[in-house]
Design a protein around this motif. Sequence first.
Motif, PDB file in Angstrom:
ATOM      1  N   ARG A 293      27.769  42.560  36.565  1.00 18.36           N
ATOM      2  CA  ARG A 293      28.773  43.052  36.693  1.00 18.36           C
ATOM      3  C   ARG A 293      28.845  44.192  35.816  1.00 18.36           C
ATOM      4  O   ARG A 293      29.357  45.392  36.193  1.00 18.36           O
ATOM      5  N   ALA A 294      29.364  43.684  34.604  1.00 22.31           N
ATOM      6  CA  ALA A 294      29.712  44.546  33.932  1.00 22.31           C
ATOM      7  C   ALA A 294      29.046  45.497  33.176  1.00 22.31           C
ATOM      8  O   ALA A 294      28.823  46.341  32.715  1.00 22.31           O
ATOM      9  N   GLU A 295      28.088  44.569  33.172  1.00 23.04           N
ATOM     10  CA  GLU A 295      26.788  45.121  32.805  1.00 23.04           C
ATOM     11  C   GLU A 295      26.352  46.549  33.471  1.00 23.04           C
ATOM     12  O   GLU A 295      25.663  47.734  33.127  1.00 23.04           O
ATOM     13  N   SER A 296      26.020  46.685  35.314  1.00 25.60           N
ATOM     14  CA  SER A 296      25.549  47.131  36.034  1.00 25.60           C
ATOM     15  C   SER A 296      26.548  48.073  36.695  1.00 25.60           C
ATOM     16  O   SER A 296      26.107  49.336  36.947  1.00 25.60           O
ATOM     17  N   ASP A 297      27.468  47.583  36.395  1.00 21.31           N
ATOM     18  CA  ASP A 297      28.653  48.981  36.683  1.00 21.31           C
ATOM     19  C   ASP A 297      30.242  48.889  36.604  1.00 21.31           C
ATOM     20  O   ASP A 297      30.937  48.580  36.569  1.00 21.31           O
ATOM     21  N   PRO A 298      29.738  49.492  35.448  1.00 26.23           N
ATOM     22  CA  PRO A 298      31.248  49.578  33.956  1.00 26.23           C
ATOM     23  C   PRO A 298      32.636  49.616  34.824  1.00 26.23           C
ATOM     24  O   PRO A 298      33.687  49.333  34.264  1.00 26.23           O
ATOM     25  N   LYS A 299      32.407  50.553  35.784  1.00 20.93           N
ATOM     26  CA  LYS A 299      33.548  51.161  36.365  1.00 20.93           C
ATOM     27  C   LYS A 299      34.407  50.101  37.109  1.00 20.93           C
ATOM     28  O   LYS A 299      35.108  50.131  36.526  1.00 20.93           O
ATOM     29  N   ASP A 300      33.421  49.245  37.520  1.00 19.14           N
ATOM     30  CA  ASP A 300      34.544  47.948  38.324  1.00 19.14           C
ATOM     31  C   ASP A 300      35.112  47.285  37.733  1.00 19.14           C
ATOM     32  O   ASP A 300      35.722  47.183  37.741  1.00 19.14           O
ATOM     33  N   VAL A 301      35.113  47.216  36.262  1.00 18.99           N
ATOM     34  CA  VAL A 301      35.889  46.133  35.417  1.00 18.99           C
ATOM     35  C   VAL A 301      36.472  47.092  34.933  1.00 18.99           C
ATOM     36  O   VAL A 301      37.373  46.828  34.126  1.00 18.99           O
TER      37      VAL A 301
ATOM     38  N   VAL B 252      33.942  38.070  28.099  1.00 18.98           N
ATOM     39  CA  VAL B 252      34.634  38.896  26.984  1.00 18.98           C
ATOM     40  C   VAL B 252      33.933  40.249  26.372  1.00 18.98           C
ATOM     41  O   VAL B 252      34.347  41.108  26.560  1.00 18.98           O
ATOM     42  N   ALA B 253      33.004  39.627  25.912  1.00 17.97           N
ATOM     43  CA  ALA B 253      32.383  40.673  25.613  1.00 17.97           C
ATOM     44  C   ALA B 253      31.900  41.626  26.013  1.00 17.97           C
ATOM     45  O   ALA B 253      31.718  43.619  25.676  1.00 17.97           O
ATOM     46  N   ALA B 254      31.249  40.783  27.432  1.00 21.97           N
ATOM     47  CA  ALA B 254      30.862  42.102  27.985  1.00 21.97           C
ATOM     48  C   ALA B 254      31.615  43.349  28.895  1.00 21.97           C
ATOM     49  O   ALA B 254      31.367  44.258  29.117  1.00 21.97           O
ATOM     50  N   LEU B 255      32.526  42.212  29.865  1.00 21.18           N
ATOM     51  CA  LEU B 255      34.139  42.944  29.006  1.00 21.18           C
ATOM     52  C   LEU B 255      34.390  44.283  28.888  1.00 21.18           C
ATOM     53  O   LEU B 255      34.687  45.537  29.167  1.00 21.18           O
ATOM     54  N   LEU B 256      34.439  43.914  27.605  1.00 24.85           N
ATOM     55  CA  LEU B 256      34.915  44.829  26.331  1.00 24.85           C
ATOM     56  C   LEU B 256      33.987  45.769  26.293  1.00 24.85           C
ATOM     57  O   LEU B 256      34.058  47.090  26.060  1.00 24.85           O
ATOM     58  N   LYS B 257      32.679  45.373  26.333  1.00 27.56           N
ATOM     59  CA  LYS B 257      31.929  46.469  25.938  1.00 27.56           C
ATOM     60  C   LYS B 257      31.554  47.414  27.143  1.00 27.56           C
ATOM     61  O   LYS B 257      32.032  48.618  27.137  1.00 27.56           O
ATOM     62  N   ALA B 258      31.827  47.427  28.488  1.00 24.02           N
ATOM     63  CA  ALA B 258      32.002  47.768  29.900  1.00 24.02           C
ATOM     64  C   ALA B 258      33.356  48.622  29.661  1.00 24.02           C
ATOM     65  O   ALA B 258      32.836  49.974  30.007  1.00 24.02           O
ATOM     66  N   GLN B 259      34.434  48.331  29.010  1.00 25.45           N
ATOM     67  CA  GLN B 259      35.251  49.028  28.929  1.00 25.45           C
ATOM     68  C   GLN B 259      36.422  48.761  27.429  1.00 25.45           C
ATOM     69  O   GLN B 259      37.318  47.961  27.653  1.00 25.45           O
ATOM     70  N   PRO B 260      36.035  49.699  26.682  1.00 28.13           N
ATOM     71  CA  PRO B 260      36.721  49.230  25.652  1.00 28.13           C
ATOM     72  C   PRO B 260      38.321  48.754  25.379  1.00 28.13           C
ATOM     73  O   PRO B 260      38.273  48.553  24.350  1.00 28.13           O
TER      74      PRO B 260
ATOM     75  N   SER C  41      34.467  43.025  40.886  1.00 34.72           N
ATOM     76  CA  SER C  41      35.062  42.743  40.069  1.00 34.72           C
ATOM     77  C   SER C  41      35.914  41.973  39.893  1.00 34.72           C
ATOM     78  O   SER C  41      36.009  40.270  39.260  1.00 34.72           O
ATOM     79  N   SER C  42      36.881  42.010  40.478  1.00 36.99           N
ATOM     80  CA  SER C  42      37.941  40.837  41.203  1.00 36.99           C
ATOM     81  C   SER C  42      38.051  39.495  41.486  1.00 36.99           C
ATOM     82  O   SER C  42      38.715  38.364  41.314  1.00 36.99           O
ATOM     83  N   LYS C  43      36.847  39.827  42.827  1.00 41.81           N
ATOM     84  CA  LYS C  43      37.091  38.725  43.317  1.00 41.81           C
ATOM     85  C   LYS C  43      36.155  37.469  42.313  1.00 41.81           C
ATOM     86  O   LYS C  43      35.919  36.507  42.851  1.00 41.81           O
ATOM     87  N   LEU C  44      35.141  38.162  41.836  1.00 45.34           N
ATOM     88  CA  LEU C  44      34.542  37.322  40.495  1.00 45.34           C
ATOM     89  C   LEU C  44      34.911  36.888  39.594  1.00 45.34           C
ATOM     90  O   LEU C  44      34.636  35.794  39.237  1.00 45.34           O
ATOM     91  N   VAL C  45      35.977  37.107  39.629  1.00 49.77           N
ATOM     92  CA  VAL C  45      37.258  37.100  37.813  1.00 49.77           C
ATOM     93  C   VAL C  45      37.954  36.046  38.474  1.00 49.77           C
ATOM     94  O   VAL C  45      38.024  34.772  38.307  1.00 49.77           O
TER      95      VAL C  45
END
Length: 135
Positions: free
Chosen positions: A17-25, A56-64, A2-6
């Motif tokens: 990535r946020a949807e498939s691996d929430p722990k990564d974000v 932003v919504a996907a990142l928050l959904k993965a880690q509220p 995730s860090s590389k993608l961002v």
Amino acid sequence: VSSKLVERAEWEGLTSRAESDPKDVATWFITTLDGESWCCLPLHRALTMNPPVTVVAALLKAQPESILYTDNLGQKPLGIACKFKSSLEVIRLLVGEHICRQASKEDGEMALNLAINANHPDLDRVIIFFQRFHP
């Protein structure tokens, strides 16, 4: 990952990535911001790059709970979004999450001051929006 993608602003890949691996974000990483070493989450970093609201919504959904996390420079996501002139839609989303997570009134006031100091392009609308929640 995730860090590389961002860092490359690969928004579609980051959303997937946020949807498939929430722990990564949820993984903190180190980069630089204004010449300083910066320990941040993908959400923090994305907000410096004017991301689409869907990201932003996907990142928050993965880690509220990330809406409440402070980086090593003392910044929370809402303040970062205001400082770096995120879209009004992103600010609305963050304020909504902020309120749901019972963040402090001081955090909202600080974010509004950052928007004012940054001369946010939608400053009038941002001020009106913040006043609804912190009259």
